[in-house]
Motif scaffolding. Structure first.
Motif, short mmCIF file in Angstrom:
data_model
loop_
_atom_site.label_atom_id
_atom_site.label_comp_id
_atom_site.label_asym_id
_atom_site.label_seq_id
_atom_site.Cartn_x
_atom_site.Cartn_y
_atom_site.Cartn_z
N GLN A 1 12.54 0.53 2.33
CA GLN A 1 11.79 1.79 2.29
C GLN A 1 11.83 2.49 3.65
O GLN A 1 11.91 3.71 3.71
N GLU A 2 11.80 1.72 4.72
CA GLU A 2 11.90 2.30 6.06
C GLU A 2 13.28 2.94 6.24
O GLU A 2 13.39 4.03 6.81
N GLU B 1 10.04 -3.45 1.92
CA GLU B 1 9.46 -2.62 2.98
C GLU B 1 10.53 -2.17 3.99
O GLU B 1 10.51 -1.03 4.46
#
Length: 171
Positions: free
Chosen positions: A97-98, A94
């Motif tokens: 992905q950011e 995550e």
């Protein structure tokens, strides 16, 4: 992580003939208002990128095709996301992905700068390529790049934002 891209533009340049401008206008069935879409999504584009070495950040192949070179994950505060994905103490999927999302926003900022502020001129994102710094055991580089792809799709919509893509890991 960094991302590159190839973008096709509408042929709406000052030197274009009236016929080509009319054809471009006919292809556009409704106003796009891409910049309004960015605000609606609660996103803010960073300042357009600049080269960090001996290369150009944007290269026009033709009046309607733009290639962008590497864009790093620059956060809204101006700092850069660093680290590797996976492994002991590494970034989570995550978090990576950011970081990829920040690369996508940087790509959009450079495109906007190259187009004199008008992202509505983007016809289609052709291809994205991402290099993901990752631990040897991490095998989900393709999922990391979703952060960049998702922002392109959200901002530009299905027809204009949908693209081919490659993602590789770098140890």
């Amino acid at each position: 992580f960094f991302a590159t891209g190839c973008i096709d533009m509408r042929a709406a340049f000052a030197s274009a003939s009236p016929r080509s401008l009319a054809a471009s206008a006919l292809r556009r069935t409704a106003p796009l208002h891409t910049e309004a879409r960015i605000k609606e999504l609660g996103l803010t584009l960073p300042a357009a990128g600049t080269p960090k070495a001996n290369y150009t950040i944007a290269c026009w192949e033709s009046p309607t095709r733009l290639y962008l070179s590497g864009h790093l994950p620059i956060k809204p505060d101006g700092s850069m996301a660093t680290g590797t994905v996976g492994g002991e103490g590494g970034l989570s999927l995550e978090e990576a992905q950011e970081a990829a999302k920040w690369c996508g926003l940087g790509l959009l900022a450079t495109i906007q700068d190259q187009l004199g502020g008008d992202l509505d001129r983007v016809e289609q994102v052709v291809k994205l390529f991402g290099i993901v710094a990752s631990a040897p055991e991490f095998k989900q580089q393709h999922l990391v790049l979703n952060g960049c792809s998702d922002v392109m799709m959200a901002v530009l919509g299905g027809k204009r934002g949908y693209h081919a893509r490659s993602a590789i890991g770098e140890i």
